[in-house]
Motif scaffolding. Sequence first.
Motif, mmCIF file in Angstrom:
data_model
loop_
_atom_site.group_PDB
_atom_site.id
_atom_site.type_symbol
_atom_site.label_atom_id
_atom_site.label_comp_id
_atom_site.label_asym_id
_atom_site.label_seq_id
_atom_site.Cartn_x
_atom_site.Cartn_y
_atom_site.Cartn_z
ATOM 1 N N GLU A 74 -34.431 -11.564 -23.333
ATOM 2 C CA GLU A 74 -33.766 -11.544 -22.030
ATOM 3 C C GLU A 74 -33.307 -12.925 -21.590
ATOM 4 O O GLU A 74 -32.173 -13.084 -21.138
ATOM 5 C CB GLU A 74 -34.697 -10.943 -20.962
ATOM 6 N N VAL A 75 -34.177 -13.932 -21.706
ATOM 7 C CA VAL A 75 -33.818 -15.269 -21.229
ATOM 8 C C VAL A 75 -32.937 -15.965 -22.267
ATOM 9 O O VAL A 75 -33.013 -15.667 -23.463
ATOM 10 C CB VAL A 75 -35.069 -16.117 -20.924
ATOM 11 N N PRO A 76 -32.099 -16.906 -21.838
ATOM 12 C CA PRO A 76 -31.213 -17.614 -22.776
ATOM 13 C C PRO A 76 -32.004 -18.392 -23.821
ATOM 14 O O PRO A 76 -33.097 -18.900 -23.546
ATOM 15 C CB PRO A 76 -30.427 -18.563 -21.868
ATOM 16 N N THR A 77 -31.443 -18.501 -25.000
ATOM 17 C CA THR A 77 -32.084 -19.253 -26.081
ATOM 18 C C THR A 77 -31.191 -20.402 -26.556
ATOM 19 O O THR A 77 -31.260 -20.820 -27.702
ATOM 20 C CB THR A 77 -32.427 -18.328 -27.265
ATOM 21 N N ASP A 78 -30.354 -20.894 -25.650
ATOM 22 C CA ASP A 78 -29.494 -22.033 -25.963
ATOM 23 C C ASP A 78 -29.672 -23.113 -24.904
ATOM 24 O O ASP A 78 -30.688 -23.132 -24.202
ATOM 25 C CB ASP A 78 -28.026 -21.596 -26.072
ATOM 26 N N GLU A 79 -28.688 -23.995 -24.762
ATOM 27 C CA GLU A 79 -28.797 -25.111 -23.821
ATOM 28 C C GLU A 79 -28.915 -24.663 -22.367
ATOM 29 O O GLU A 79 -29.328 -25.451 -21.505
ATOM 30 C CB GLU A 79 -27.584 -26.043 -23.970
ATOM 31 N N ASN A 115 -30.972 -22.449 -21.296
ATOM 32 C CA ASN A 115 -32.362 -22.091 -21.013
ATOM 33 C C ASN A 115 -32.926 -23.041 -19.962
ATOM 34 O O ASN A 115 -32.719 -24.262 -20.035
ATOM 35 C CB ASN A 115 -33.169 -22.164 -22.307
ATOM 36 N N LEU A 116 -33.650 -22.512 -18.997
ATOM 37 C CA LEU A 116 -34.129 -23.321 -17.879
ATOM 38 C C LEU A 116 -35.063 -24.440 -18.324
ATOM 39 O O LEU A 116 -35.018 -25.555 -17.793
ATOM 40 C CB LEU A 116 -34.827 -22.423 -16.849
ATOM 41 N N SER A 167 -40.034 -19.199 -12.539
ATOM 42 C CA SER A 167 -38.969 -20.198 -12.666
ATOM 43 C C SER A 167 -39.500 -21.593 -12.415
ATOM 44 O O SER A 167 -39.123 -22.551 -13.108
ATOM 45 C CB SER A 167 -37.811 -19.884 -11.716
ATOM 46 N N GLY A 168 -40.400 -21.726 -11.452
ATOM 47 C CA GLY A 168 -41.036 -23.020 -11.226
ATOM 48 C C GLY A 168 -41.831 -23.464 -12.432
ATOM 49 O O GLY A 168 -41.823 -24.640 -12.810
ATOM 50 N N ALA A 169 -42.526 -22.516 -13.084
ATOM 51 C CA ALA A 169 -43.302 -22.839 -14.283
ATOM 52 C C ALA A 169 -42.391 -23.294 -15.403
ATOM 53 O O ALA A 169 -42.733 -24.201 -16.175
ATOM 54 C CB ALA A 169 -44.126 -21.634 -14.717
ATOM 55 N N VAL A 209 -41.313 -26.871 -14.547
ATOM 56 C CA VAL A 209 -42.448 -27.774 -14.762
ATOM 57 C C VAL A 209 -42.728 -27.940 -16.251
ATOM 58 O O VAL A 209 -43.031 -29.041 -16.726
ATOM 59 C CB VAL A 209 -43.689 -27.264 -14.010
ATOM 60 N N SER A 210 -42.603 -26.854 -17.030
ATOM 61 C CA SER A 210 -42.796 -26.944 -18.472
ATOM 62 C C SER A 210 -41.846 -27.968 -19.084
ATOM 63 O O SER A 210 -42.235 -28.791 -19.922
ATOM 64 C CB SER A 210 -42.562 -25.582 -19.136
ATOM 65 N N GLY A 211 -40.577 -27.900 -18.664
ATOM 66 C CA GLY A 211 -39.598 -28.833 -19.198
ATOM 67 C C GLY A 211 -39.860 -30.269 -18.789
ATOM 68 O O GLY A 211 -39.759 -31.194 -19.609
ATOM 69 N N ILE A 212 -40.208 -30.480 -17.516
ATOM 70 C CA ILE A 212 -40.494 -31.836 -17.031
ATOM 71 C C ILE A 212 -41.716 -32.404 -17.744
ATOM 72 O O ILE A 212 -41.736 -33.578 -18.148
ATOM 73 C CB ILE A 212 -40.721 -31.824 -15.506
#
Length: 318
Positions: free
Chosen positions: A62-67, A69-70, A106-108, A111-114
């Motif tokens: 469901e979620v994007p798997t390219d650039e 992606n959140l 979405s916050g997670a 935060v995961s990316g940061i």
Amino acid sequence: MAAGPSATIGRSVIVRVPATSANLGPGFDTLGLALSLYDELHVTATDDADVIVEVHGIGEGEVPTDESNLVVRAIASAFAFYGQPLPGLRLVANNVIPHGRGLGSSGAAIVSGIMAAKGLLAGIVDIDAEALLALATAMEGHPDNVAPALFGGLTIAWVTPEGPQHKKLMVHRGVSPLVFVPEHTMSTSLARSLQPESVPHADAIFNVSRSALLVAALIQSPELLLAATEDKLHQNYRASAMPETNRLVTMLREHGHAAVVSGAGPSILVLSDDPSARLAAADLVAEHAETPWSPLMLAVDFKGATVVPHSVQSPLSS
């Protein structure tokens, strides 16, 4: 001066981020609680320009798997902020936090990316707690949604001209969270659109008193949780968009359970001062719900987000 791509290539980190529940009833856009339900992310910096994303569990297919992606966007945002060249990225996301249900998914992701950027840039750039919150808030929009995911426990978040701020508090050991997750989702933007631009003066005073009481109840006096979770600022206005959530929250509160809408909903958070009371609340929902709801007996997460270099055991905490 920006470091060359080779500075991060080959580095690999593991990030773990808790689910959260914002508002907690009266603490609209201010209070948040970290919960013991975790998304885990493996990130490797590669020497090509490709972004490869694998998603397992919630959001798979469901979620994007390219650039777009959140998580990838959050990593890229942090690298860009510090003027660092973005390497190729290989992400493997193992998700368990439900999407679109008021538990901070979405916050997670942000935060995961940061946190992944923090780990990949360790020794090159020092991203401290203040910077983590600022970067995450810039993407998410509200510090109360990302502060508990970053720092754990109960957080109070506010915004100053210098940027978002937070205070972390330890929750009383007697507080036992229970979350009811429905099959249906809720749009956060829709929930916010139902809020009036102004509220009655008496309602504002009511919520100020309950918010202050809620902090005391969560850190010192759990027996006050039912009174402390009363709200007149947002839940009633959103009730029409979440009729079963509203009906179950009302029913639980009538039976003495401190039930509130979790974040923007439609999940329900119950804050019990007795673990056995959670079982009674679960029985009530099972008996009275018209659609399936999954009860999650959780604990308060006190650690917040962590990032661990792939070959090292000790975490670089937030």
